[in-house]
Structure formats: structure tokens, C-alpha cells
Design a protein around this motif. Structure first.
Motif, PDB file in Angstrom:
ATOM      1  N   HIS A 125       0.822  -1.206   0.000  1.00  0.00           N
ATOM      2  CA  HIS A 125       0.000   0.000   0.000  1.00  0.00           C
ATOM      3  C   HIS A 125       0.858   1.259   0.000  1.00  0.00           C
ATOM      4  N   ILE A 126       1.850   1.294   0.884  1.00  0.00           N
ATOM      5  CA  ILE A 126       2.713   2.478   0.987  1.00  0.00           C
ATOM      6  C   ILE A 126       3.543   2.653  -0.278  1.00  0.00           C
ATOM      7  N   TRP A 127       4.103   1.555  -0.765  1.00  0.00           N
ATOM      8  CA  TRP A 127       4.903   1.631  -1.990  1.00  0.00           C
ATOM      9  C   TRP A 127       4.045   2.080  -3.167  1.00  0.00           C
ATOM     10  N   GLY A 128       2.825   1.614  -3.247  1.00  0.00           N
ATOM     11  CA  GLY A 128       1.947   2.006  -4.337  1.00  0.00           C
ATOM     12  C   GLY A 128       1.722   3.513  -4.359  1.00  0.00           C
ATOM     13  N   LYS A 129       1.492   4.097  -3.186  1.00  0.00           N
ATOM     14  CA  LYS A 129       1.306   5.550  -3.102  1.00  0.00           C
ATOM     15  C   LYS A 129       2.555   6.290  -3.567  1.00  0.00           C
ATOM     16  N   ILE A 130       3.706   5.855  -3.067  1.00  0.00           N
ATOM     17  CA  ILE A 130       4.959   6.544  -3.376  1.00  0.00           C
ATOM     18  C   ILE A 130       5.329   6.375  -4.849  1.00  0.00           C
ATOM     19  N   ALA A 131       5.174   5.168  -5.370  1.00  0.00           N
ATOM     20  CA  ALA A 131       5.536   4.910  -6.765  1.00  0.00           C
ATOM     21  C   ALA A 131       4.669   5.738  -7.707  1.00  0.00           C
ATOM     22  N   GLU A 132       3.373   5.752  -7.472  1.00  0.00           N
ATOM     23  CA  GLU A 132       2.473   6.512  -8.347  1.00  0.00           C
ATOM     24  C   GLU A 132       2.773   7.998  -8.274  1.00  0.00           C
ATOM     25  N   ALA A 133       3.043   8.496  -7.065  1.00  0.00           N
ATOM     26  CA  ALA A 133       3.329   9.924  -6.896  1.00  0.00           C
ATOM     27  C   ALA A 133       4.665  10.305  -7.520  1.00  0.00           C
ATOM     28  N   THR A 134       5.630   9.409  -7.486  1.00  0.00           N
ATOM     29  CA  THR A 134       6.937   9.671  -8.102  1.00  0.00           C
ATOM     30  C   THR A 134       6.804   9.757  -9.620  1.00  0.00           C
ATOM     31  N   VAL A 173      14.864  19.180  -0.818  1.00  0.00           N
ATOM     32  CA  VAL A 173      14.767  18.011   0.059  1.00  0.00           C
ATOM     33  C   VAL A 173      13.543  18.118   0.956  1.00  0.00           C
ATOM     34  N   TYR A 174      13.338  19.303   1.540  1.00  0.00           N
ATOM     35  CA  TYR A 174      12.199  19.512   2.430  1.00  0.00           C
ATOM     36  C   TYR A 174      10.879  19.454   1.661  1.00  0.00           C
ATOM     37  N   GLU A 175      10.881  19.935   0.413  1.00  0.00           N
ATOM     38  CA  GLU A 175       9.660  19.900  -0.384  1.00  0.00           C
ATOM     39  C   GLU A 175       9.213  18.463  -0.634  1.00  0.00           C
ATOM     40  N   VAL A 176      10.151  17.599  -0.962  1.00  0.00           N
ATOM     41  CA  VAL A 176       9.809  16.196  -1.201  1.00  0.00           C
ATOM     42  C   VAL A 176       9.260  15.565   0.079  1.00  0.00           C
ATOM     43  N   GLU A 177       9.860  15.889   1.216  1.00  0.00           N
ATOM     44  CA  GLU A 177       9.342  15.370   2.493  1.00  0.00           C
ATOM     45  C   GLU A 177       7.910  15.827   2.713  1.00  0.00           C
ATOM     46  N   LEU A 180       5.536  13.986   0.466  1.00  0.00           N
ATOM     47  CA  LEU A 180       5.337  12.611   0.943  1.00  0.00           C
ATOM     48  C   LEU A 180       4.292  12.588   2.053  1.00  0.00           C
ATOM     49  N   ARG A 181       4.341  13.578   2.948  1.00  0.00           N
ATOM     50  CA  ARG A 181       3.323  13.679   3.992  1.00  0.00           C
ATOM     51  C   ARG A 181       1.957  13.968   3.373  1.00  0.00           C
ATOM     52  N   ASP A 182       1.939  14.795   2.324  1.00  0.00           N
ATOM     53  CA  ASP A 182       0.671  15.165   1.689  1.00  0.00           C
ATOM     54  C   ASP A 182      -0.046  13.954   1.096  1.00  0.00           C
ATOM     55  N   ILE A 183       0.702  12.946   0.634  1.00  0.00           N
ATOM     56  CA  ILE A 183       0.047  11.757   0.060  1.00  0.00           C
ATOM     57  C   ILE A 183      -0.238  10.705   1.120  1.00  0.00           C
ATOM     58  N   GLY A 184       0.041  11.034   2.377  1.00  0.00           N
ATOM     59  CA  GLY A 184      -0.355  10.147   3.469  1.00  0.00           C
ATOM     60  C   GLY A 184       0.727   9.270   4.053  1.00  0.00           C
ATOM     61  N   ILE A 185       1.990   9.555   3.769  1.00  0.00           N
ATOM     62  CA  ILE A 185       3.073   8.758   4.336  1.00  0.00           C
ATOM     63  C   ILE A 185       3.316   9.207   5.775  1.00  0.00           C
ATOM     64  N   LYS A 186       3.231   8.273   6.704  1.00  0.00           N
ATOM     65  CA  LYS A 186       3.342   8.595   8.122  1.00  0.00           C
ATOM     66  C   LYS A 186       4.610   7.970   8.706  1.00  0.00           C
ATOM     67  N   GLY A 187       4.863   8.278   9.966  1.00  0.00           N
ATOM     68  CA  GLY A 187       6.014   7.706  10.646  1.00  0.00           C
ATOM     69  C   GLY A 187       7.286   8.514  10.455  1.00  0.00           C
ATOM     70  N   THR A 188       8.338   8.086  11.115  1.00  0.00           N
ATOM     71  CA  THR A 188       9.632   8.758  11.031  1.00  0.00           C
ATOM     72  C   THR A 188      10.305   8.455   9.698  1.00  0.00           C
ATOM     73  N   MET A 189      10.861   9.486   9.071  1.00  0.00           N
ATOM     74  CA  MET A 189      11.648   9.309   7.861  1.00  0.00           C
ATOM     75  C   MET A 189      13.008   9.967   8.068  1.00  0.00           C
ATOM     76  N   LYS A 190      14.027   9.376   7.488  1.00  0.00           N
ATOM     77  CA  LYS A 190      15.371   9.930   7.585  1.00  0.00           C
ATOM     78  C   LYS A 190      15.943  10.140   6.190  1.00  0.00           C
ATOM     79  N   TYR A 191      16.755  11.184   6.072  1.00  0.00           N
ATOM     80  CA  TYR A 191      17.372  11.510   4.785  1.00  0.00           C
ATOM     81  C   TYR A 191      18.877  11.254   4.865  1.00  0.00           C
TER      82      TYR A 191
END
Length: 235
Positions: A125-134, A173-177, A180-191
């Protein structure tokens, strides 16, 4: 046929790749056939990868061995300096290396990635959101590529990386973060800059360094509504 500038020359033959400029199938078809929960590294598939509108092939094949040798030379110099300063050191001592010193080893290697570690049950589910948005450009021009590790071998969690071309471009970098939040990605992320990966700077390294240079914490409300708030800070 790949178009000029998108030859995929830096990718392995053991990867599943979707490029909207090359693939005849749709992104939905690609995701349906290539679910990370069902593909296996043991079957010879190392990554599932999608390319964004702003992707361009890397102009340089980075010499990992050369980078490792350069890092070793840097640490040896620091050990020698410590000896001159009459500080007792041993081969097992940690040597403090700064991010700027790591960056100086290859100033052309500027790419980096937001890292996400979803549980196996949620990875498709998470990968599907990210892949489509990318692929569609919803993550902005800075999101050039994303990849996910297959977990069909019953791994408990996966790894997703969303790449940007220049870790020094904080606004991008911050814009992409944020997107990612705008499409519903939750939790801690690190760059993490790719220079850290290529030089072998991981957790519990011997250089007193944090592998990632930015971290963002999900501050969504308890009802899980949209409008996730996040804060990105330097480490």
C-alpha cells in the motif's frame, strides 16, 4: 527503447524498473505485477524501481573501492594527528569524522534519499502511493526516483527510498518530504546522502557519525486526519 538521457545504465539486470518514457504498461499494471510483498530477493530480484519525470542517468559510475580507500586515508591521517598530539589511540578506537569531510571525498556525488521502513503488511500500500506519486510528478521535480526492497522471503519490514539529486538543496529536500506527507506517508523518515552509503557509513559506524543528516517526525493527530504536521531538523 529508452529515450536519450534515460538509458538505465546504472541499474542492475536483477531489478524491476518502471520508466514512464519507456514502459508500454501503465504504472498500475506494473505495481500489480511487481508487489514487493510477493517478489523475493532469493529469486534474484534486488529492487523494484520507478523513475520520475526529472530522472536523468548518472553521468558517473562511482568507484566504491576508491571512496573506501579515500575514507581510510582520511581516518589514517586523523589517527596520525592524534599520535602527534600525544593522544593514545588503538586500531579499535572510533575516529571522529565530520559530514563535510565525507562530502569532500567526492563532490560530484550529491544525490540522497528519504528512507522509509514500512512493515511487511503495509509495504504494498505504501509503496503504491509513493511509486504513483513519483511517476506522476506529485512529489515535485526533486523526486527523481524511488525504489523498494522485495520482502517475499518473509522479511518483517521493507525499505523504501525516495531520491533527490542534491542533498545540499535543503528547500528541494524539504519539499519532497512535505509532499510525501501530503500523500499520506506517516512515521519517522530519515534523509541520507548517497556519499554516506557509498563510503559505508551505516549505523554503529566507527566514525562517530549519524548516517542520516535530516530526520522528520510524523505529528498527525490521533484521528489520522489529513494535514500531517512534520518537522525536519539537521542531525
Amino acid at each position: 527503447m529508452a529515450t536519450a538521457g534515460r538509458t538505465h545504465q546504472t541499474f542492475g539486470s536483477d531489478e524491476r524498473i518502471f520508466d514512464p518514457e519507456c514502459n508500454e504498461e501503465t504504472i498500475d499494471d506494473f505495481l500489480f505485477i511487481n508487489k514487493p510483498s510477493q517478489l523475493c530477493i532469493s529469486d534474484g530480484i534486488t529492487w523494484i524501481r520507478v523513475l520520475g519525470p526529472g530522472y536523468q542517468d548518472a553521468q558517473t559510475n562511482y568507484d566504491v573501492d576508491h571512496l573506501a580507500a579515500s575514507l581510510q586515508k582520511l581516518t589514517t591521517a586523523q589517527q596520525s594527528q592524534a599520535t602527534l598530539n600525544q593522544e593514545e589511540t588503538s586500531e579499535d578506537d572510533e575516529i571522529a569524522i565530520t559530514q563535510d569531510e565525507i562530502n569532500s571525498l567526492d563532490e560530484e556525488l550529491t544525490s540522497g534519499k528519504w528512507m522509509i521502513f514500512p512493515k511487511r503488511d503495509y509495504v504494498d500500500h505504501i509503496w503504491g502511493k509513493i511509486a504513483e506519486a513519483t511517476v506522476s510528478g506529485k512529489l515535485g521535480e526533486g523526486a527523481t526516483m524511488a525504489k523498494v526492497a522485495p520482502v517475499g522471503d518473509n522479511e518483517e519490514s521493507s525499505y523504501i527510498a525516495v531520491y533527490t539529486p542534491d542533498y545540499r538543496n535543503k528547500a528541494q529536500v524539504y519539499e519532497v518530504e512535505r509532499k510525501l506527507r501530503d500523500i499520506g506517508i506517516k512515521g519517522t523518515m530519515k534523509y541520507k546522502p548517497d556519499i554516506n552509503t557509498k563510503t559505508g557509513v551505516y549505523r554503529h559506524n566507527n566514525y562517530k557519525m549519524r548516517p542520516s543528516i535530516y530526520v522528520t517526525y510524523d505529528k498527525s493527530d490521533s484521528k489520522g486526519k489529513s494535514g500531517v504536521k512534520s518537522k525536519t531538523t539537521s542531525l
